[in-house]
Design a protein around this motif. Structure first.
Motif, PDB file in Angstrom:
ATOM      1  N   VAL A 193       0.839  -1.191   0.000  1.00  0.00           N
ATOM      2  CA  VAL A 193       0.000   0.000   0.000  1.00  0.00           C
ATOM      3  C   VAL A 193       0.880   1.249   0.000  1.00  0.00           C
ATOM      4  CG1 VAL A 193      -1.688   1.319   1.358  1.00  0.00           C
ATOM      5  CG2 VAL A 193      -1.933  -1.159   1.110  1.00  0.00           C
ATOM      6  N   GLU A 194       1.972   1.215   0.751  1.00  0.00           N
ATOM      7  CA  GLU A 194       2.879   2.354   0.823  1.00  0.00           C
ATOM      8  C   GLU A 194       3.496   2.651  -0.535  1.00  0.00           C
ATOM      9  OE1 GLU A 194       3.028  -0.288   2.887  1.00  0.00           O
ATOM     10  OE2 GLU A 194       2.394   0.569   4.789  1.00  0.00           O
ATOM     11  N   THR A 195       3.890   1.612  -1.264  1.00  0.00           N
ATOM     12  CA  THR A 195       4.485   1.786  -2.590  1.00  0.00           C
ATOM     13  C   THR A 195       3.484   2.404  -3.550  1.00  0.00           C
ATOM     14  OG1 THR A 195       6.004  -0.068  -2.271  1.00  0.00           O
ATOM     15  CG2 THR A 195       5.519   0.546  -4.541  1.00  0.00           C
ATOM     16  N   VAL A 196       2.269   1.895  -3.555  1.00  0.00           N
ATOM     17  CA  VAL A 196       1.225   2.425  -4.438  1.00  0.00           C
ATOM     18  C   VAL A 196       0.920   3.874  -4.068  1.00  0.00           C
ATOM     19  CG1 VAL A 196      -1.176   2.171  -5.200  1.00  0.00           C
ATOM     20  CG2 VAL A 196       0.259   0.143  -4.896  1.00  0.00           C
ATOM     21  N   THR A 197       0.835   4.166  -2.784  1.00  0.00           N
ATOM     22  CA  THR A 197       0.557   5.525  -2.328  1.00  0.00           C
ATOM     23  C   THR A 197       1.651   6.482  -2.778  1.00  0.00           C
ATOM     24  OG1 THR A 197      -0.665   4.700  -0.420  1.00  0.00           O
ATOM     25  CG2 THR A 197       0.116   6.979  -0.304  1.00  0.00           C
TER      26      THR A 197
ATOM     27  N   HIS B 174      11.434  18.263 -26.192  1.00  0.00           N
ATOM     28  CA  HIS B 174      11.696  16.900 -25.730  1.00  0.00           C
ATOM     29  C   HIS B 174      12.104  16.869 -24.256  1.00  0.00           C
ATOM     30  CE1 HIS B 174      11.385  15.596 -29.854  1.00  0.00           C
ATOM     31  NE2 HIS B 174      12.207  16.569 -30.191  1.00  0.00           N
ATOM     32  N   ALA B 175      11.433  17.652 -23.438  1.00  0.00           N
ATOM     33  CA  ALA B 175      11.755  17.702 -22.015  1.00  0.00           C
ATOM     34  C   ALA B 175      10.918  16.689 -21.245  1.00  0.00           C
ATOM     35  CB  ALA B 175      11.503  19.104 -21.463  1.00  0.00           C
ATOM     36  N   ALA B 176      11.504  16.155 -20.190  1.00  0.00           N
ATOM     37  CA  ALA B 176      10.786  15.188 -19.350  1.00  0.00           C
ATOM     38  C   ALA B 176      11.209  15.354 -17.896  1.00  0.00           C
ATOM     39  CB  ALA B 176      11.064  13.767 -19.812  1.00  0.00           C
ATOM     40  N   LEU B 177      10.223  15.262 -17.016  1.00  0.00           N
ATOM     41  CA  LEU B 177      10.485  15.152 -15.580  1.00  0.00           C
ATOM     42  C   LEU B 177      10.341  13.684 -15.238  1.00  0.00           C
ATOM     43  CD1 LEU B 177       8.283  18.085 -14.223  1.00  0.00           C
ATOM     44  CD2 LEU B 177      10.690  18.143 -14.885  1.00  0.00           C
ATOM     45  N   TRP B 178      11.179  13.170 -14.355  1.00  0.00           N
ATOM     46  CA  TRP B 178      11.119  11.748 -14.041  1.00  0.00           C
ATOM     47  C   TRP B 178      11.443  11.511 -12.571  1.00  0.00           C
ATOM     48  CZ3 TRP B 178      15.728  10.261 -12.058  1.00  0.00           C
ATOM     49  CH2 TRP B 178      16.855  10.988 -12.438  1.00  0.00           C
ATOM     50  N   ALA B 179      10.989  10.355 -12.105  1.00  0.00           N
ATOM     51  CA  ALA B 179      11.267   9.929 -10.731  1.00  0.00           C
ATOM     52  C   ALA B 179      11.386   8.413 -10.722  1.00  0.00           C
ATOM     53  CB  ALA B 179      10.149  10.376  -9.798  1.00  0.00           C
ATOM     54  N   HIS B 180      12.296   7.906  -9.899  1.00  0.00           N
ATOM     55  CA  HIS B 180      12.456   6.458  -9.702  1.00  0.00           C
ATOM     56  C   HIS B 180      12.043   6.129  -8.278  1.00  0.00           C
ATOM     57  CE1 HIS B 180      15.374   5.037 -13.031  1.00  0.00           C
ATOM     58  NE2 HIS B 180      14.627   6.017 -13.468  1.00  0.00           N
ATOM     59  N   LEU B 181      11.181   5.131  -8.150  1.00  0.00           N
ATOM     60  CA  LEU B 181      10.730   4.671  -6.836  1.00  0.00           C
ATOM     61  C   LEU B 181      11.023   3.188  -6.699  1.00  0.00           C
ATOM     62  CD1 LEU B 181       8.663   7.038  -7.755  1.00  0.00           C
ATOM     63  CD2 LEU B 181       7.306   6.175  -5.892  1.00  0.00           C
ATOM     64  N   PRO B 182      11.490   2.755  -5.532  1.00  0.00           N
ATOM     65  CA  PRO B 182      11.654   1.317  -5.325  1.00  0.00           C
ATOM     66  C   PRO B 182      10.287   0.659  -5.194  1.00  0.00           C
ATOM     67  CG  PRO B 182      12.158   2.515  -3.317  1.00  0.00           C
ATOM     68  CD  PRO B 182      11.877   3.538  -4.369  1.00  0.00           C
ATOM     69  N   LEU B 183      10.138  -0.501  -5.804  1.00  0.00           N
ATOM     70  CA  LEU B 183       8.889  -1.247  -5.690  1.00  0.00           C
ATOM     71  C   LEU B 183       9.054  -2.315  -4.623  1.00  0.00           C
ATOM     72  CD1 LEU B 183       7.788  -1.808  -9.398  1.00  0.00           C
ATOM     73  CD2 LEU B 183       6.841  -0.225  -7.726  1.00  0.00           C
ATOM     74  N   ALA B 184       8.134  -2.364  -3.703  1.00  0.00           N
ATOM     75  CA  ALA B 184       8.142  -3.389  -2.667  1.00  0.00           C
ATOM     76  C   ALA B 184       6.901  -4.251  -2.856  1.00  0.00           C
ATOM     77  CB  ALA B 184       8.144  -2.755  -1.278  1.00  0.00           C
ATOM     78  N   ALA B 185       7.125  -5.546  -2.974  1.00  0.00           N
ATOM     79  CA  ALA B 185       6.000  -6.470  -3.143  1.00  0.00           C
ATOM     80  C   ALA B 185       5.291  -6.657  -1.812  1.00  0.00           C
ATOM     81  CB  ALA B 185       6.499  -7.815  -3.664  1.00  0.00           C
TER      82      ALA B 185
ATOM     83  N   SER C  95      11.636  -6.266 -11.943  1.00  0.00           N
ATOM     84  CA  SER C  95      10.723  -5.121 -11.898  1.00  0.00           C
ATOM     85  C   SER C  95      10.682  -4.518 -10.502  1.00  0.00           C
ATOM     86  CB  SER C  95       9.326  -5.520 -12.356  1.00  0.00           C
ATOM     87  OG  SER C  95       9.334  -5.923 -13.693  1.00  0.00           O
ATOM     88  N   ASP C  96      11.873  -4.303  -9.945  1.00  0.00           N
ATOM     89  CA  ASP C  96      11.952  -3.808  -8.578  1.00  0.00           C
ATOM     90  C   ASP C  96      12.052  -2.288  -8.488  1.00  0.00           C
ATOM     91  OD1 ASP C  96      14.424  -3.945  -9.752  1.00  0.00           O
ATOM     92  OD2 ASP C  96      15.414  -4.932  -8.089  1.00  0.00           O
ATOM     93  N   TRP C  97      11.959  -1.593  -9.630  1.00  0.00           N
ATOM     94  CA  TRP C  97      11.953  -0.140  -9.663  1.00  0.00           C
ATOM     95  C   TRP C  97      10.805   0.327 -10.532  1.00  0.00           C
ATOM     96  CZ3 TRP C  97      14.779   3.105  -6.785  1.00  0.00           C
ATOM     97  CH2 TRP C  97      15.903   2.576  -6.143  1.00  0.00           C
ATOM     98  N   LEU C  98      10.250   1.457 -10.183  1.00  0.00           N
ATOM     99  CA  LEU C  98       9.221   2.090 -10.988  1.00  0.00           C
ATOM    100  C   LEU C  98       9.762   3.431 -11.455  1.00  0.00           C
ATOM    101  CD1 LEU C  98       6.282   2.167 -12.056  1.00  0.00           C
ATOM    102  CD2 LEU C  98       5.696   3.395  -9.951  1.00  0.00           C
ATOM    103  N   ARG C  99       9.773   3.630 -12.760  1.00  0.00           N
ATOM    104  CA  ARG C  99      10.160   4.920 -13.325  1.00  0.00           C
ATOM    105  C   ARG C  99       8.877   5.603 -13.777  1.00  0.00           C
ATOM    106  NH1 ARG C  99      14.527   7.658 -15.839  1.00  0.00           N
ATOM    107  NH2 ARG C  99      13.825   9.031 -17.502  1.00  0.00           N
ATOM    108  N   ILE C 100       8.645   6.791 -13.255  1.00  0.00           N
ATOM    109  CA  ILE C 100       7.499   7.602 -13.646  1.00  0.00           C
ATOM    110  C   ILE C 100       8.067   8.800 -14.385  1.00  0.00           C
ATOM    111  CG2 ILE C 100       5.511   8.934 -12.857  1.00  0.00           C
ATOM    112  CD1 ILE C 100       5.582   7.245 -10.272  1.00  0.00           C
ATOM    113  N   SER C 101       7.631   9.007 -15.615  1.00  0.00           N
ATOM    114  CA  SER C 101       8.138  10.148 -16.372  1.00  0.00           C
ATOM    115  C   SER C 101       6.990  10.912 -17.001  1.00  0.00           C
ATOM    116  CB  SER C 101       9.136   9.697 -17.444  1.00  0.00           C
ATOM    117  OG  SER C 101       8.514   8.841 -18.366  1.00  0.00           O
ATOM    118  N   LEU C 102       7.174  12.220 -17.071  1.00  0.00           N
ATOM    119  CA  LEU C 102       6.201  13.095 -17.687  1.00  0.00           C
ATOM    120  C   LEU C 102       6.914  13.860 -18.789  1.00  0.00           C
ATOM    121  CD1 LEU C 102       3.260  14.849 -16.635  1.00  0.00           C
ATOM    122  CD2 LEU C 102       5.087  16.454 -17.161  1.00  0.00           C
ATOM    123  N   ALA C 103       6.494  13.635 -20.018  1.00  0.00           N
ATOM    124  CA  ALA C 103       7.089  14.316 -21.164  1.00  0.00           C
ATOM    125  C   ALA C 103       6.141  15.399 -21.646  1.00  0.00           C
ATOM    126  CB  ALA C 103       7.362  13.318 -22.285  1.00  0.00           C
ATOM    127  N   ALA C 104       6.653  16.617 -21.720  1.00  0.00           N
ATOM    128  CA  ALA C 104       5.874  17.755 -22.205  1.00  0.00           C
ATOM    129  C   ALA C 104       6.851  18.806 -22.718  1.00  0.00           C
ATOM    130  CB  ALA C 104       5.019  18.331 -21.092  1.00  0.00           C
TER     131      ALA C 104
END
Length: 150
Positions: A36-40, A115-126, A72-81
């Motif tokens: 739940v913490e990872t999803v949050t 071609h700019a992007a903001l990104w974040a890496h989060l550890p994924l915990a099962a 798949s132990d990391w989640l990369r979230i990126s926003l391209a705008a």
């Protein structure tokens, strides 16, 4: 617009604030099996990056989630705008900046201009499977003998 979702990636084009709500729902399903913490944390980062695009008037923007790593132990979230900038505390993005620094292991900006992007890496915990309930027989746990038994 609908989600583009294959195996380890989920993508959505954001052109209106209501798109983020649908993206949150898809992201929660995409992260099924995580704590739940990872999803949050992931949902907070999604909101922070989407808010940066909206606040800067950089729509439409494409937000993408990718599970990375050998398991798949990391989640990369990126926003391209086009022309999206990193948030700064003095730009009124103090809360979003706090979310990024608190929830993400790494975050930043790459590219420039169109071609700019903001990104974040989060550890994924099962998520750890819930403990199986102890089966009771006549009010006595199966591994224990009744008090009257020798």
């Amino acid at each position: 617009m609908s989600d583009f979702w294959i195996d380890n990636a989920l993508q959505r084009v954001l052109s209106h604030p209501t798109d983020v709500r649908r993206l949150r729902e898809s992201a929660a399903a995409f992260l099924d099996g995580c704590t739940v913490e990872t999803v949050t944390d992931a949902l907070l980062v999604i909101d922070a990056l989407a808010s940066a695009a909206y606040d800067q008037g950089r729509l439409p923007a494409t937000l993408r989630l990718v599970r990375e790593g050998t398991q798949s132990d990391w989640l990369r979230i990126s926003l391209a705008a086009p022309g999206v900038e990193l948030p700064s505390a003095d730009s009124g993005f103090g809360t979003g900046l706090h979310v990024l620094t608190t929830c993400a292991a790494l975050w930043g900006r790459s590219g420039d201009g169109d071609h700019a992007a903001l990104w974040a890496h989060l550890p994924l915990a099962a998520a750890v499977p819930a403990a199986l309930p102890v089966a009771f027989t006549h009010g006595v746990a199966p591994d224990h003998r009744p008090a009257a038994h020798p």
